[in-house]
Design an enzyme around this catalytic site. Structure first.
Site, mmCIF file in Angstrom:
data_model
loop_
_atom_site.group_PDB
_atom_site.id
_atom_site.type_symbol
_atom_site.label_atom_id
_atom_site.label_comp_id
_atom_site.label_asym_id
_atom_site.label_seq_id
_atom_site.Cartn_x
_atom_site.Cartn_y
_atom_site.Cartn_z
ATOM 1 N N THR A 132 0.838 -1.490 0.043
ATOM 2 C CA THR A 132 -0.534 -0.325 -0.457
ATOM 3 C C THR A 132 1.002 1.233 -0.610
ATOM 4 O O THR A 132 1.981 1.132 0.394
ATOM 5 C CB THR A 132 -1.013 0.137 0.702
ATOM 6 O OG1 THR A 132 -1.239 1.559 1.492
ATOM 7 C CG2 THR A 132 0.181 -0.568 2.691
ATOM 8 N N ASP A 133 0.073 2.704 -0.256
ATOM 9 C CA ASP A 133 1.047 3.662 -0.935
ATOM 10 C C ASP A 133 1.309 4.228 0.980
ATOM 11 O O ASP A 133 2.078 5.042 1.595
ATOM 12 C CB ASP A 133 -0.016 4.834 -1.079
ATOM 13 C CG ASP A 133 -0.971 5.503 -0.518
ATOM 14 O OD1 ASP A 133 -1.461 4.019 0.037
ATOM 15 O OD2 ASP A 133 -1.952 5.885 -1.483
ATOM 16 N N GLU A 134 0.259 3.485 1.797
ATOM 17 C CA GLU A 134 0.342 3.942 3.422
ATOM 18 C C GLU A 134 1.434 3.989 3.812
ATOM 19 O O GLU A 134 2.006 4.580 5.056
ATOM 20 C CB GLU A 134 -0.662 3.564 4.488
ATOM 21 C CG GLU A 134 -1.981 3.896 3.681
ATOM 22 C CD GLU A 134 -3.376 3.479 4.609
ATOM 23 O OE1 GLU A 134 -3.020 3.474 5.790
ATOM 24 O OE2 GLU A 134 -4.839 3.976 3.780
ATOM 25 N N TYR A 157 -2.276 -0.648 10.997
ATOM 26 C CA TYR A 157 -1.903 -1.384 9.751
ATOM 27 C C TYR A 157 -0.461 -0.869 8.069
ATOM 28 O O TYR A 157 -0.206 -1.182 8.075
ATOM 29 C CB TYR A 157 -3.160 -0.867 8.891
ATOM 30 C CG TYR A 157 -3.702 -0.953 7.228
ATOM 31 C CD1 TYR A 157 -2.872 -2.393 7.349
ATOM 32 C CD2 TYR A 157 -3.246 -0.035 6.600
ATOM 33 C CE1 TYR A 157 -2.951 -2.026 5.355
ATOM 34 C CE2 TYR A 157 -2.963 -0.302 5.022
ATOM 35 C CZ TYR A 157 -3.347 -1.141 5.039
ATOM 36 O OH TYR A 157 -3.176 -1.813 3.467
ATOM 37 N N LYS A 161 2.291 -3.509 7.029
ATOM 38 C CA LYS A 161 2.802 -3.826 5.823
ATOM 39 C C LYS A 161 3.829 -3.089 5.539
ATOM 40 O O LYS A 161 4.720 -3.592 4.980
ATOM 41 C CB LYS A 161 1.377 -2.543 4.799
ATOM 42 C CG LYS A 161 0.052 -3.142 4.958
ATOM 43 C CD LYS A 161 -0.057 -4.485 4.630
ATOM 44 C CE LYS A 161 -0.074 -4.728 3.032
ATOM 45 N NZ LYS A 161 -0.041 -5.866 2.559
#
Ligand code: NAD
Ligand code: DAU
Length: 351
Positions: A132-134, A157, A161
């Site tokens: 993810t970009d997060e 989260y 990741k």
């Protein structure tokens, strides 16, 4: 004949990836490996469940023994790893589930692939990790996330990741496992669990329930139609360079409030309501803890290397998405009532 494991194939993005691969590659055997947590719904794949090149295996990636057994009983050529705990709000109330699935579960898969594939020196094998970009953290008003942006995750989260991304790269560096990583922005489209902004708000608008906007609604996300993400995954799996990272994004930034107003406008039309009626449901609520301000992805590397770009503009994609949820009332009702959890039992146990 290639045999691929797609983990998390009963979830939102995973189901679109499984469908694409089953339909596009009849010579591949596609194994959908999924634990069927609350987010897994085999009804997402009812259209392809009887295809001869599709097989479902219920397994939990946190269970190393179960994962090793699957690798020893099947000759696996590739892994596309999507299984994860994926909802930021749940990671705030229950971080440990995210550590277990996203970190330990990923390591279990890496170990299983490494051990199963070392005999052939990883020849022709590929482990593709979907992220993810997060992991890059939060942007201010300007700038983009690049593949070279340092990791700075800010929620349990995204930290889980980020950790899994580091482990995937460590397995390439240390053991030579052929890995690829991609980091994508916010997905939307059919089959998304209605805890996430767009399906939750579509359902609340339809049923005239309050629309809980966190904070001022000025956080910004970059939205991509899920089938475009699945197309990027197909390209990267087949043509991406081992060891590389590819950013995937929509070039489509919206503040939450503008997006919600657009959704209200579309739904007023579709539901034959007076213009402006649904936006009265907007309710400002307490902000998400540690709420990331802005995400924006630069995907020029993927575009230059493999020619990928989004195929839909946002208005088209949103209309299509709204139509899907309005035309698939049973899907939404089964998810909300919990009935969907019986689908596995109905399809696989009682036949
Ligand atoms: P989702 O929550 O809809 O689906 C997750 C799937 O993984 C479910 O089918 C669930 O049953 C399965 N799963 C969860 N824990 C498992 C376990 N321990 N063992 C086996 N299966 C398990 O998620 P999603 O939104 O489709 O996201 C899929 C992947 O893409 C995730 O890795 C996520 O981090 C990543 N991603 C999501 C987005 C997005 O906008 N949704 C954007 C970028 C990246
Ligand atoms: O950027 C990619 C990520 O996008 C993925 O890695 C995650 O798996 C996925 O869940 C998504 O994370 P977000 O937190 O951005 O998505 P969510 O739909 O939960 O929220 C989108 C924005 O809307 C966010 O700024 C929070 C806000 N929001 C969300 C909900 C559920 C609200 O204002 N109200 C809500 O009720």
């Amino acid at each position: 004949m290639k045999t691929l494991i797609i983990t998390g194939g009963a979830g939102f993005i995973g189901s679109h990836v499984v469908r694409l691969f089953v339909n596009k590659y009849p010579d591949y055997q596609i194994i959908n490996l999924d634990a069927l947590t609350y987010a897994g719904n085999l009804a997402n794949l009812s259209d392809i469940e009887n295809c001869p090149n599709y097989r479902f295996i219920k397994a939990d990636i946190t269970n190393a023994e179960a994962i090793n057994k699957i690798f020893s009983e099947n000759t696996i050529d590739g892994v596309i790893h999507l299984a994860a705990e994926s909802h930021v709000d749940r990671s705030i109330t229950d971080p440990l589930s995210f550590i277990n699935t996203n970190i330990i579960g990923t390591v279990n898969l890496l170990n299983a692939a490494k051990d199963a594939w070392k005999g052939c020196n990883f020849e022709g094998k590929r482990f593709y990790h979907i992220s993810t970009d997060e992991v890059y953290g939060s942007l201010g008003d300007e700038g983009f996330f690049y593949e070279t942006t340092p990791y700075d995750p800010k929620s349990p989260y995204s930290a889980s990741k980020a950790s899994s991304d580091h482990l995937v790269r460590a397995y390439l560096n240390t053991y030579g496992l052929p890995t690829i990583v991609s980091n994508c922005s916010n997905n939307y489209g059919p089959n998304q669990f209605p805890e996430k902004l767009i399906p939750l708000f579509i359902n609340n608008i339809k049923t005239k329930k309050p629309l809980p906007v966190y904070g001022k609604g000025d956080n910004i996300r970059d939205w991509l139609f899920v089938v475009d993400h699945a197309r990027a995954i197909d390209l990267i799996f087949h043509q991406g360079e081992i060891g590389e990272t590819y950013n995937i994004g929509g070039d489509n930034e919206w503040t939450n409030l503008d997006l919600i107003l657009k959704l209200c406008e579309i739904m007023d039309k579709k539901l034959n309501r007076a213009s402006g009626e649904s936006k009265n449901l907007i309710t400002y609520v307490k902000d998400r803890a540690g709420h990331d301000k802005r995400y924006a992805i630069d995907f020029s590397k993927l575009n230059a290397a493999l020619g990928w770009k989004p195929s839909l503009n946002f208005e088209e994609g949103l209309e299509l998405t709204v139509d899907w949820y309005l035309n698939n009332v049973d899907w939404m009702e089964n998810v909300i009532s919990g009935e969907y959890e019986k689908y596995y039992t109905k399809q696989y146990v009682n036949r």
